[in-house]
Design a protein around this motif. Sequence first.
Motif, PDB file in Angstrom:
ATOM      1  N   UNK A 104      -4.969  12.046   6.915  1.00 42.82           N
ATOM      2  CA  UNK A 104      -6.328  11.540   6.754  1.00 42.82           C
ATOM      3  C   UNK A 104      -7.199  12.451   5.899  1.00 42.82           C
ATOM      4  N   UNK A 105      -6.616  13.494   5.351  1.00 45.99           N
ATOM      5  CA  UNK A 105      -7.380  14.416   4.526  1.00 45.99           C
ATOM      6  C   UNK A 105      -7.844  13.718   3.247  1.00 45.99           C
ATOM      7  N   UNK A 106      -9.100  13.933   2.878  1.00 47.04           N
ATOM      8  CA  UNK A 106      -9.666  13.267   1.698  1.00 47.04           C
ATOM      9  C   UNK A 106      -9.739  14.178   0.483  1.00 47.04           C
ATOM     10  N   UNK A 107      -9.442  15.466   0.644  1.00 42.17           N
ATOM     11  CA  UNK A 107      -9.559  16.422  -0.456  1.00 42.17           C
ATOM     12  C   UNK A 107      -8.186  17.049  -0.721  1.00 42.17           C
ATOM     13  N   UNK A 108      -7.729  16.931  -1.976  1.00 48.80           N
ATOM     14  CA  UNK A 108      -6.453  17.535  -2.353  1.00 48.80           C
ATOM     15  C   UNK A 108      -6.636  19.001  -2.744  1.00 48.80           C
ATOM     16  N   UNK A 109      -7.668  19.322  -3.477  1.00 45.61           N
ATOM     17  CA  UNK A 109      -8.000  20.705  -3.812  1.00 45.61           C
ATOM     18  C   UNK A 109      -9.475  20.756  -4.163  1.00 45.61           C
ATOM     19  N   UNK A 110     -10.026  21.966  -4.194  1.00 46.97           N
ATOM     20  CA  UNK A 110     -11.470  22.135  -4.401  1.00 46.97           C
ATOM     21  C   UNK A 110     -11.837  21.989  -5.872  1.00 46.97           C
ATOM     22  N   UNK A 111     -12.904  21.230  -6.127  1.00 44.76           N
ATOM     23  CA  UNK A 111     -13.448  21.056  -7.471  1.00 44.76           C
ATOM     24  C   UNK A 111     -14.964  21.241  -7.421  1.00 44.76           C
ATOM     25  N   UNK A 132      -8.248   7.497  -2.548  1.00 43.02           N
ATOM     26  CA  UNK A 132      -7.305   7.506  -1.434  1.00 43.02           C
ATOM     27  C   UNK A 132      -7.307   8.855  -0.710  1.00 43.02           C
ATOM     28  N   UNK A 133      -6.934   8.791   0.545  1.00 41.98           N
ATOM     29  CA  UNK A 133      -6.682  10.001   1.326  1.00 41.98           C
ATOM     30  C   UNK A 133      -5.303  10.560   0.968  1.00 41.98           C
ATOM     31  N   UNK A 134      -5.000  11.731   1.516  1.00 41.55           N
ATOM     32  CA  UNK A 134      -3.709  12.360   1.217  1.00 41.55           C
ATOM     33  C   UNK A 134      -2.534  11.547   1.746  1.00 41.55           C
ATOM     34  N   UNK A 143      -2.820   1.487   2.019  1.00 48.60           N
ATOM     35  CA  UNK A 143      -3.349   0.675   3.123  1.00 48.60           C
ATOM     36  C   UNK A 143      -4.842   0.926   3.213  1.00 48.60           C
ATOM     37  N   UNK A 144      -5.627  -0.104   3.513  1.00 52.33           N
ATOM     38  CA  UNK A 144      -7.083   0.114   3.610  1.00 52.33           C
ATOM     39  C   UNK A 144      -7.476   1.239   4.559  1.00 52.33           C
ATOM     40  N   UNK A 145      -6.628   1.510   5.553  1.00 55.71           N
ATOM     41  CA  UNK A 145      -6.926   2.591   6.484  1.00 55.71           C
ATOM     42  C   UNK A 145      -6.926   3.949   5.795  1.00 55.71           C
ATOM     43  N   UNK A 146      -6.201   4.053   4.676  1.00 56.42           N
ATOM     44  CA  UNK A 146      -6.084   5.321   3.949  1.00 56.42           C
ATOM     45  C   UNK A 146      -7.102   5.453   2.824  1.00 56.42           C
ATOM     46  N   UNK A 147      -8.036   4.518   2.705  1.00 56.08           N
ATOM     47  CA  UNK A 147      -9.083   4.637   1.698  1.00 56.08           C
ATOM     48  C   UNK A 147     -10.051   5.755   2.068  1.00 56.08           C
ATOM     49  N   UNK A 148     -10.499   6.482   1.063  1.00 54.27           N
ATOM     50  CA  UNK A 148     -11.505   7.520   1.309  1.00 54.27           C
ATOM     51  C   UNK A 148     -12.821   6.869   1.722  1.00 54.27           C
ATOM     52  N   UNK A 149     -13.653   7.535   2.505  1.00 55.00           N
ATOM     53  CA  UNK A 149     -14.941   6.955   2.913  1.00 55.00           C
ATOM     54  C   UNK A 149     -15.785   6.558   1.699  1.00 55.00           C
ATOM     55  N   UNK A 150     -16.293   5.340   1.736  1.00 50.69           N
ATOM     56  CA  UNK A 150     -17.064   4.831   0.599  1.00 50.69           C
ATOM     57  C   UNK A 150     -18.275   5.699   0.336  1.00 50.69           C
ATOM     58  N   UNK A 151     -18.930   6.171   1.376  1.00 48.89           N
ATOM     59  CA  UNK A 151     -20.119   6.990   1.208  1.00 48.89           C
ATOM     60  C   UNK A 151     -19.838   8.289   0.483  1.00 48.89           C
ATOM     61  N   UNK A 152     -18.672   8.900   0.766  1.00 49.60           N
ATOM     62  CA  UNK A 152     -18.315  10.150   0.081  1.00 49.60           C
ATOM     63  C   UNK A 152     -18.043   9.909  -1.402  1.00 49.60           C
ATOM     64  N   UNK A 169     -18.706  -0.010  -3.943  1.00 49.62           N
ATOM     65  CA  UNK A 169     -18.323  -0.974  -2.915  1.00 49.62           C
ATOM     66  C   UNK A 169     -16.879  -1.394  -3.122  1.00 49.62           C
ATOM     67  N   UNK A 170     -16.308  -1.962  -2.062  1.00 49.40           N
ATOM     68  CA  UNK A 170     -14.938  -2.449  -2.107  1.00 49.40           C
ATOM     69  C   UNK A 170     -14.932  -3.963  -2.257  1.00 49.40           C
ATOM     70  N   UNK A 171     -13.959  -4.468  -3.005  1.00 48.55           N
ATOM     71  CA  UNK A 171     -13.816  -5.906  -3.185  1.00 48.55           C
ATOM     72  C   UNK A 171     -13.289  -6.530  -1.897  1.00 48.55           C
ATOM     73  N   UNK A 172     -13.630  -7.793  -1.687  1.00 45.68           N
ATOM     74  CA  UNK A 172     -13.274  -8.467  -0.436  1.00 45.68           C
ATOM     75  C   UNK A 172     -11.829  -8.963  -0.442  1.00 45.68           C
TER      76      UNK A 172
END
Length: 437
Positions: A104-111, A132-134, A143-152, A169-172
Motif C-alpha cells: 500500500x506504499x504510495x512513494x517509491x523514492x523521495x523527490x 499507483x501504489x507499490x 486494481x482500483x484498490x491499489x490506486x494512489x489517493x486522489x487527494x495526494x 478525478x477518476x473516470x467512472x
Amino acid sequence: MTDISQTSPPPQIRLDWVIIALVVLLSLGVFLYLAAQRQYVLRESTNGFDGLKIWLNSESQPTQSFTGGWPLDRSTIGLLVQPIFDTHPDTDRKAARTKEELLLQTDEFDQQIDIIQEKAGSVQSLIILPKWRSGMRLTGYGHPFLLAPRGDVQTVLHQIVGPDVGQVFYMRTPFSDFDYDGDREVLAARVYAGQAFEGIGCEPVIGRPGAMLLGLCPLPGDEDRDQVYVLSDPDVLNNHGLRLGENALIAAQLLPQIAGENRIVIDYSDRNWLTEPEQIVQRERTWEDLARLFEYPFRILWIGAALLLALAIWRGGIRNGPVTNDGPSLGTGKRAANRARARLMRLTGQDGALLSDFVNTRIRAQAAEVFGPGHVVNGGVEAAYLRYMRARQPALAAELTDLLGTIRGLPAHLNASDAITYIDKFESILERFADDA
C-alpha cells in the motif's frame, strides 16, 4: 603383532568441510537474493518506462533512461520526461514494516518539487503524475484498490503548476478513451481506471478541456511563462499501458514532434544534472563516489571477497601445519588397549600368551563375519563357530580344535620362531576352510 582389531572406525564428519559448505550456501543465497531484486527495479516494472524507451528507439527517435551520476548537456535534450513516483514530495519516505504496508506504499523514492520545476524551467519537460501504489509494481496487477489517493495526486499537481489548474478525478468506466488529434487522423488513448484532470488554463493535447490526460500548462511564478506538459495518467506511456488502445502510436507521433531533432531523456534522478554546453563541471570527490563501488553488481564481489577472507583467517587461526585427525572415534579405546597389551607381551617375551590372545581374536572376527557382529549365540562364539565349521568341513574342524587345544597349552614364555609356526598352521586352516566354503 601390533593391531589385532579388525573393526575399522566409521568415517568422521569434518567440521571444516561443514563450515565451508555453509559458507558456499550462504554466498549462493546472498547472490540469488540480490539477483532477484533486479526484477523489482522501477524502470523495468509495470510502472516503469523502459518500454517507452525501447519503442521510441525502434521508431528512430533517440531515447535514453537516466538515473543520475553525470551531467546532461541541456542543449542536446529535446524533451525531458520526468515521471513522479512520490505522492508526498519534499517529505522523507517512511520504510514499510510489513508486507501490507509495502503493497500500500504510495512513494517509491523521495523527490522534490523545486528540483522538478527547476528542470522543467531549464528544458522542455513532460511531467508524469503518480497513480499507483507499490503493490501495482510488486504484484503486476492493476486494481482500483491499489490506486494512489486522489487527494495526494491532486496536491502534487497543484504544487507543480498551481491550484488554478483544477481537480484530479477518476473516470467512472473501467476503460476510458481520450482523443488525440494525430497527424492524419484522430487516435484514441485508452487507460484503465483513467486519472484525468480539469486542466483549467492548459492547452489540451490528449483529451478535452475539463477532462484531459495530457495538457500544456504554464509554470506558476515564471516571468517568462514557461510551459510544461503534464500527463495525469502514467498508463498512457508506461510499460503496462503502452500496449492499450493506440497509446503506442500516439507516443511515436507526439513525443518526437515535441523533441524535434534532439533526443528524449527519461529522467528518474532526484537531482538536477542539467548543465550548459560551455559550463565546466568541477566538483570535489564525495563519499557518494566511493559508495558506488559497493552498489550492485560490485556488492556481490565484495561479499564474496569478505567471505573468502573470513574463511582464510579462520583456517589460518585454528592450526599451523598439516591437518591432523586426533579426534576420538568408535573403537579407538579398545584398539589402543590391545596395542598396549601386545607391546607389553612382546617386551616381556610372553609370545605364548600373545599367541593365545591372537587366535581368540581371530576366531571372534571369523565368527562375526559369519553370524554378524551383534549376533548372540548359545555356548559362546568359539563353540558356535566350530559347530558351523564342523557342519561343512568336519576334518578341518577337528584339526582346528586340536590346534587350539595345543596353542592354549603352550607356556607363556615361548620362542618367537615356534609361535610363528603355530600361527602359520592356524592361518592355513582358516584359508583352506574359506576356499572350500
